[in-house]
Design a protein around this motif. Structure first.
Motif: not given
Length: 810
Positions: A13-20
Motif C-alpha cells: 500500500v502507498i502511504d500518502l504522507t510519505d509519497h511525493t
C-alpha cells in the motif's frame, strides 16, 4: 519515501504522507488520493492516509498493512478512481465510500469499494475515521453564481450529511475582506470560517483552479482538517476584483462571449471616468467589468470611504464637506467650469456633426461577403477602428450632453412646481413615429411605401407566415423581390445590405436582421398594416408637441426641445452601434468559417469566443489564410463550453456583498450651486432612465399584481410573450404583450403589432417607454420580477397609468 511507481511492489500500500506526487500518479493513486498526496506535500492539515492500488492482489493483506500503518479504532474507506476529481468531471456520487469501519472488517470494505463500479478494480483510500464536531463543504467561489466569496456549507456533526445530500448545511460566506455572514443559525465561529476559507484558497492555488473542499472540525480542540479537495466542475471560476459589484441587468440579460464585451466595458469605464471628472460629478468612478459573461459595475464617490455601505450624509453635512473636503472642492470647481464654459453645447456641436449614418453604411460595406473575401484583414481592422470610434463618441454624448440636457429640462419643470411624474412625461417627448431614427428605418419605410403600390409584392410577403422554416421562406421571397427590376428591386437590395449587419441584440452573440429575414418580413407587414402616412405623422407629432408644451412655462420650452432632441440622437446612434456590433459578428463568423475549414475550431461561432486582438491577429498578414495558435484555439473552445454552462445559471444581483449599496443621491441643497446643478441633473436623468425600487407583488381576487414604473398610459389585456434573452428575435402576434428585460432601437418597427410592453428595467425615459408612447400602447417599466413571475401564455392586464401588471387567474 516510497519508491517510484515503476519500482514498487504490487503487494504494497502507498502511504500518502510519505509519497511525493509524480507524473502518471493519477493512474496509480486515482484522482482523490493524488490530491490528498499533493495537500500532504504542501503541509496542509490532512489526516494520514494510505492508498491501496487497483492492482493490489489481496484486500485482506492490504487491510493488514493499512491498519499497521495507521493504527486507528475506526476507518473511512473511500474510492479513488483515476476518473474521479478531474478538471472536467468530479465523478461525485458515482463511487462508494464507507465510514466507521472496524479493523476486522477493513478487508471486506476495501474489496467492496474497489469493485463497486463494475468496470474493474480502482484504487482505494484508507484513512482514520475522524470524529467531528462540525463539517461540510467549502467552495472557493459561489457554486451557483461565481464571485469572490468563499461559501461554506456546514452542519453539526460529520460532513457526510452535506456530501450525501441529507442536509444542505448552513451557508457561511467569507468575503474578500474576511468578513463572515451566515444564512441561518451559526455552526462555525468566525475564526473557524476564516480558517476554512484560508485553507480553501490554499487548495485552489495548489490545484490551479477553483475547488470544493470537504472539511471537518475535530471534536475537542476545534482544529480544522481537510478531508478532500477537488476541482470545481459545476461552475467556472470568475474572479471579481475587490469591492461590491452590481449586476447591470439593463445591459446584460444573458452571458456574452469575450470578443467584444470586455473591450467595450474598458472603453466605457475610461470615457465615463473622464466625463465624470470634467462635469464635476460626485461619482468619481463608474467601472464596468465582464464577470461570468455578464455586465457588472462598481461605483465610488468623492469624499466617501472605500468601504462605505450606508446612504449619503445629511444635507447640512454635505454642504460642509463640499467646502472643506479636497476632492469635493475639486469637483465643485470642475462643475463651475463646466457650466461657465457651456461645455454641453461645445460637446453637442461636435457629436451632432458626426455622420452616424455614413459610419453605419461603411460598416455594412466592410462586412459584405465580397469585401471580407477580398481582404479580411483590412476590413476587420477598419471595423474595429470604427466600432471603437462610435462607442467612444456615444459614451461621451451620454454623460456630457444627453444627461445634462434631459436633467436640466426635468429640474426646470420641477422648479416651476410640476410633479416628478408629470415632468418626466413632458421631457419624454411627443409622438415621434416615423421620425428619422436612422438609415435602416428610412429604408424600411420607403420599401413599405413602394411595395404598397405593388399588390404582387404585398401578397408575397404576406404568404411567408410562420413555422420552423419561416426564415428560409422569407429569404426566398426577399431574394426574389431584390431581383425585380426598377425601384422595388433597388429598395429591397439596399435594405438587405443594411440589415445584414443590424444586430438584434447588444452583443455579437445576437443574430442580425439579415440572419433572421423573417423578422424583416414581419416589420414590412407591420408597416403595410399600419398604413404609414408621413404627412399625417408629422401633423400628429406637431400637435402632440404643442399640447405638451402648453402645460409647461414658456421659459422652459427651449430646454424641453433640447431634451427631446436627445431621444432622436439616441435612436440614430443606437442604430449605428447595432450596425457596428453586427459587422463585428459577420467578420468574426467569416474568420471562423476559415478556422473550421482548417480544423482549428469546431464551429464558426467559436470565433466569437476569441478576443478582439486574437481575431485581428488571425487574419494578419493580409491575403493569408486565417490561422491561430493551437493554445488560442483551445482557449476559444474552452470559453465556448464555459459560455454554454453559464447560460443555465442566474447571475447574482451583487458580488462582494449580500445586498446592493444603500442610499440614493445626496441632498445637495446646501452645496455650492454648480456642484448641486450638475449632480441634480445626473440624478434626475438616471431615475427617469432606469426607474427606482418598486413594491413587491400583491395578491388580489383577480390575480397577482406586479408593480413597476408608469411608462405609457392606457389599459390592455392580452397574452404574455416572454423574450428573456437579448439574442432572441422579436416576432409578435397581433395584440401580444411583450415581456422582456429592455428594448432596443432595432426592435422599434417590430413592436407595432404589440398590445403592450412590460420590462424588468427602465423608467419613463427608457427606449421601451418612449416607443410605447409613440405607438399609443400601454407600458410598464421596471417590473423587476416580470421574467420570473410571468410565463409565456399568461393572460395579463397592463395598466400603464397605475404602473401595474396583473397576471389574471384562469
Amino acid at each position: 519515501m516510497t519508491s517510484p511507481p515503476h519500482d514498487r511492489d504490487m503487494a504494497d500500500v502507498i502511504d500518502l504522507t510519505d509519497h511525493t506526487p509524480a507524473p502518471g500518479d493519477r493512474d496509480l493513486l486515482g484522482g482523490k488520493a493524488l490530491h490528498l498526496a499533493e495537500l500532504h506535500a504542501a503541509e496542509l492539515p490532512v489526516p494520514r492516509a494510505v492508498t491501496v492500488p487497483a492492482d493490489h492482489p489481496e484486500p485482506d493483506a492490504a487491510a493488514a498493512q493499512a491498519h499497521a500503518t495507521l493504527d486507528a479504532a475506526r476507518y473511512a474507506v473511500r474510492s479513488s478512481s483515476p476518473a474521479e476529481d478531474g478538471g472536467a468531471t468530479s465523478g461525485a456520487g458515482r463511487y462508494e465510500s464507507l465510514l466507521r469501519i472496524a479493523p476486522d472488517a477493513l478487508g471486506r470494505a476495501i474489496a467492496t469499494v474497489r469493485d463497486a463500479e463494475g468496470d474493474g478494480p480502482i484504487p482505494v483510500i484508507v484513512m482514520p475515521f475522524v470524529e467531528l464536531a462540525a463539517g461540510g463543504v467549502a467552495f472557493s467561489t459561489d457554486p451557483l453564481h461565481g464571485g469572490p466569496d468563499r461559501v461554506i456549507h456546514a452542519v453539526i456533526g460529520h460532513h457526510a450529511a452535506v456530501t450525501d445530500g441529507l442536509d444542505p448545511g448552513v451557508a457561511h460566506r467569507v468575503g474578500p475582506d474576511g468578513g463572515v455572514t451566515v444564512d441561518g443559525d451559526r455552526v462555525l465561529t468566525d475564526g473557524q470560517a476564516e480558517r476554512i476559507a484560508s485553507l480553501t484558497d490554499q487548495c485552489a492555488a495548489l490545484l490551479g483552479t477553483g475547488v470544493d473542499v470537504e472539511f471537518g472540525v475535530r471534536d475537542g480542540g476545534g482544529d480544522v482538517v481537510v478531508l478532500q479537495a477537488r476541482p470545481l466542475t459545476s461552475f467556472p471560476v470568475w474572479a471579481a476584483p475587490p469591492g461590491v459589484w452590481v449586476h447591470d441587468g439593463a445591459y446584460s440579460s444573458s452571458p456574452v462571449p469575450p470578443l467584444l464585451a470586455p473591450r467595450l466595458h474598458a472603453l466605457r469605464t475610461r470615457v465615463f471616468g473622464e466625463g465624470l471628472a470634467e462635469a464635476g460629478a460626485l461619482m468619481t468612478r463608474l467601472e464596468h467589468r465582464c464577470i461570468g459573461g455578464h455586465a457588472y459595475s462598481q461605483m465610488s464617490f468623492a469624499g466617501a470611504p472605500e468601504d462605505a455601505r450606508g446612504g449619503p450624509p445629511p444635507a447640512i453635512v454635505m454642504g460642509i464637506l463640499a467646502r472643506v473636503h479636497p476632492e469635493l472642492r475639486r469637483r465643485a470647481r470642475a462643475a463651475h467650469a463646466f457650466l461657465r464654459d457651456d461645455a454641453v453645447t461645445r460637446h453637442e456641436r461636435e457629436l451632432v456633426a458626426y455622420d452616424w449614418e455614413e459610419a453605419a453604411a461603411e460598416l455594412a460595406d466592410l462586412a459584405s461577403p465580397s469585401r471580407l473575401a477580398a481582404d479580411a484583414a483590412a476590413s476587420l481592422t477598419r471595423i474595429v477602428a470604427l466600432l471603437d470610434e462610435l462607442f467612444e463618441l456615444h459614451y461621451r454624448w451620454v454623460l456630457r450632453v444627453s444627461t445634462q440636457r434631459v436633467g436640466a429640462a426635468g429640474r426646470a419643470l420641477e422648479r416651476s412646481g410640476m410633479s416628478r411624474t408629470r415632468s418626466q412625461r413632458i421631457v419624454s417627448g411627443p409622438l415621434r413615429a416615423g421620425t428619422d431614427t436612422g438609415r435602416q428605418a428610412r429604408l424600411m419605410r420607403d420599401l413599405a411605401r413602394t411595395m404598397a403600390t405593388d399588390p404582387a409584392a404585398v401578397d408575397a410577403v404576406r404568404t411567408v407566415g410562420a413555422g420552423p422554416d419561416v426564415d428560409t421562406r422569407a429569404a426566398e421571397v426577399l431574394a426574389h423581390l431584390a431581383d425585380r427590376p426598377g425601384e422595388l428591386g433597388r429598395a429591397v437590395t439596399q435594405l438587405l445590405q443594411a440589415a445584414r449587419v443590424q444586430s438584434m441584440g447588444i452583443d455579437v452573440d445576437a443574430r442580425t436582421l439579415g440572419e433572421r429575414p423573417a423578422a424583416l418580413v414581419e416589420v414590412l407587414v407591420g408597416l403595410l398594416d399600419g398604413g404609414d402616412d408621413p404627412q399625417e405623422s408629422e401633423a400628429d407629432r406637431q400637435g402632440a408637441a404643442d399640447r405638451l408644451l402648453a402645460d409647461a412655462p414658456a421659459w422652459t420650452h427651449d430646454g424641453i426641445r433640447a431634451a427631446w432632441e436627445q431621444h432622436h440622437q439616441r435612436d440614430r446612434q443606437g442604430m449605428a452601434l447595432c450596425a457596428a456590433i453586427g459587422a463585428m459578428r459577420m467578420a468574426a463568423l467569416h474568420v471562423g468559417e476559415s478556422l473550421v475549414s482548417s480544423g482549428q475550431l469546431e464551429t464558426s461561432e467559436q470565433a466569437l469566443c476569441l478576443t478582439t486582438e486574437e481575431l485581428v491577429a488571425a487574419v494578419v498578414p493580409a491575403g493569408g489564410t486565417p490561422t491561430i495558435p493551437e493554445a488560442v484555439a483551445e482557449a476559444a473552445r474552452e470559453r465556448d463550453a464555459t459560455l454554454r454552462r453559464l447560460t443555465r445559471l442566474t447571475p447574482p444581483a451583487v458580488i462582494g456583498a449580500t445586498t446592493p449599496p444603500e442610499g440614493g443621491p445626496p441632498d445637495l441643497r446646501f452645496a455650492p450651486r454648480a456642484l448641486r446643478v450638475v449632480n441634480e441633473r445626473i440624478a434626475w436623468t438616471v431615475e427617469a432612465m432606469f426607474g427606482g425600487r418598486t413594491p413587491p407583488a400583491d395578491r388580489t381576487p383577480e390575480g397577482h399584481v406586479h408593480h413597476g414604473v408608469p411608462a405609457s398610459v392606457g389599459v390592455v389585456e392580452g397574452t404574455a410573450r416572454i423574450v428573456a434573452d437579448h439574442r432572441d428575435v422579436v416576432v409578435l402576434e397581433d395584440g401580444e404583450i411583450l415581456v422582456c428585460p429592455y428594448t432596443r432601437p432595432v426592435w422599434t418597427a417590430v413592436l407595432q403589432r404589440c398590445g403592450g410592453v412590460v420590462t424588468t428595467h427602465g423608467g419613463p425615459l427608457s427606449h421601451a417607454a418612449i416607443v410605447a408612447r409613440e405607438l399609443g400602447i400601454p407600458a410598464v417599466c421596471g417590473v423587476g420580477d416580470a421574467l420570473t413571475a410571468i410565463h409565456d401564455g399568461d393572460r395579463l392586464r397592463v395598466d400603464g397609468e397605475a404602473g401595474t401588471v396583473t397576471v389574471l387567474d384562469g
